[in-house]
Design an enzyme around this catalytic site. Structure first.
Site, PDB file in Angstrom:
ATOM      1  CD  GLU A  43       2.828  10.140   1.481  1.00 17.13           C
ATOM      2  OE1 GLU A  43       1.861  10.834   1.159  1.00 17.13           O
ATOM      3  OE2 GLU A  43       3.123   9.087   0.872  1.00 17.13           O
TER       4      GLU A  43
ATOM      5  CG  ASP B 260      -1.353   4.302   4.308  1.00 14.09           C
ATOM      6  OD1 ASP B 260      -0.258   4.210   3.744  1.00 14.09           O
ATOM      7  OD2 ASP B 260      -2.368   4.805   3.781  1.00 14.09           O
TER       8      ASP B 260
HETATM    9  O1  FUB Z   1      -2.806   5.665   1.556  1.00 16.84           O
HETATM   10  C1  FUB Z   1      -2.869   6.942   0.980  1.00 16.84           C
HETATM   11  C2  FUB Z   1      -1.624   7.699   1.260  1.00 16.84           C
HETATM   12  O2  FUB Z   1      -0.512   7.005   0.722  1.00 16.84           O
HETATM   13  C3  FUB Z   1      -1.259   7.846   2.720  1.00 16.84           C
HETATM   14  O3  FUB Z   1      -2.051   8.740   3.430  1.00 16.84           O
HETATM   15  C4  FUB Z   1       0.150   8.219   2.561  1.00 16.84           C
HETATM   16  O4  FUB Z   1       0.913   8.210   3.722  1.00 16.84           O
HETATM   17  C5  FUB Z   1       0.616   7.187   1.544  1.00 16.84           C
HETATM   18  O5  FUB Z   1       0.945   5.967   2.136  1.00 16.84           O
END
Ligand code: FUB
Length: 322
Positions: free
Chosen positions: A222, A15
């Site tokens: 996301e 991330d």
């Molecule tokens: O790393 C946890 C979660 O997985 C992140 O917040 C999301 O964007 C995904 O990469």
């Protein structure tokens, strides 16, 4: 740089948020670890409990310097569990680390921690940002204004909210209805809160209609990121369960944004997440995959690859698997 390269071979980091501060490149990743929690659709297996900050002088061949632990769950007064994707902004000599974390009721909120150095350590505020919810904050600065993009569905809990209010229970639109939108809010002058109620980030198709919830290869899931190129605002994000990094372009940091295409095809792993940054006159895509952990979706490794634009401003698609 023709081939993507791994940046942190000795630890699992994911991330990436990436910024240039004082002429140096700083990477703010999530710090993956093996905590033994079984994999599920809520993402409980992403059970991270601290952040490290890395810096680089040379993206093409240089090493990433680990500045050690910048913030731990143990130091955050309102903490429950799971430090997910963070970002950092700089204003007037101070650095603000924005992080999603479940509170003691297992609800994701966004917190802020402050330092006078880009590498931290960061001191957390006593409470999360009032009115914050969900995950994946990404902060974009322009002309002294700081915009925070955030949100994520499924484990990121965005489906539990409408109009910035918590619902009685999670609610997904029908497949033909407009998709759940990521959010954007201007930050307050002191950088510790929202200066306005979060707004929807509209992502439109080529006919100007909002992408539909069932359009899973294009709709937002996301991992928001914002960058500006040739006067246009590029909002990029992950499609989650279809594992693509895509982008949409607009004329204002608030949007609306029109879907353009795929930046990165699926990587080895489940999640895909990124940052796009210009450093020393070249553009880069920072992202992660699970090749070094042999496909363990919760043990991800950071990579960087050159990002290229066509003459019309389109981002050239990068293969996630080579
Ligand atoms: O790393 C946890 C979660 O997985 C992140 O917040 C999301 O964007 C995904 O990469």
């Amino acid at each position: 740089m023709k081939q993507a390269r791994y940046l942190i071979p000795n630890d699992y980091m994911a991330d990436p948020a990436v910024h240039v501060f004082n002429g140096k490149l700083y990477i703010y990743p999530s710090h993956d670890r093996e905590s033994g929690i079984p994999e599920n659709d809520n993402g409980d297996h992403f059970d991270m409990n601290d952040y490290h900050v890395f810096s680089m002088d040379d993206v093409e061949a240089g090493e990433a310097t680990d500045h050690g632990v910048a913030l731990s769950v143990a130091d955050i007064p309102w903490a429950g569990r799971q430090l997910w994707d963070c970002d950092v902004a700089h204003k007037n000599g101070a650095y603000y680390l924005y992080f999603p974390l479940k509170d003691k009721n297992d609800i994701f909120r966004i917190g802020v921690a402050t330092s006078n150095r880009p590498e931290g350590p960061f001191a957390p505020e006593k409470h999360p940002i009032p009115g914050s919810y969900s995950i994946d904050p990404a902060v974009f600065e322009e002309n002294g204004k700081y915009y925070m993009y955030f949100g994520g569905i499924w484990g990121g809990q965005l489906q539990r909210y409408r109009g910035n209010k918590a619902l009685q229970s999670a609610c997904f639109p029908a497949d033909h209805e407009p998709a759940i939108c990521p959010k954007v809010a201007l930050l307050s002058d002191d950088m510790l809160g929202f200066a306005e109620a979060p707004r929807d980030v509209l992502i439109l198709d080529e006919s100007g209609r909002p992408l539909a919830q069932g359009d899973t290869k294009r709709r937002f899931f996301e991992a928001s990121w914002m960058h500006k190129y040739n006067g246009k605002y590029y909002f990029s994000y992950s499609t989650g369960d279809t594992h693509l990094l895509c982008y949409a372009v607009g004329d204002s940091p608030y949007g609306a944004f029109t879907y353009q295409g795929v930046i990165l095809t699926p990587v080895v792993g489940w999640t895909t997440h990124h940052a796009i940054v210009e450093f020393k006159g070249k553009w880069y895509l920072f992202h992660h995959d699970c090749v070094p952990s042999q496909g363990k979706t919760w043990l991800r490794s950071l990579k960087v690859v050159a990002l290229e634009y066509s003459a019309d401003g389109a981002i050239k698609t990068i293969p996630g698997k080579i």
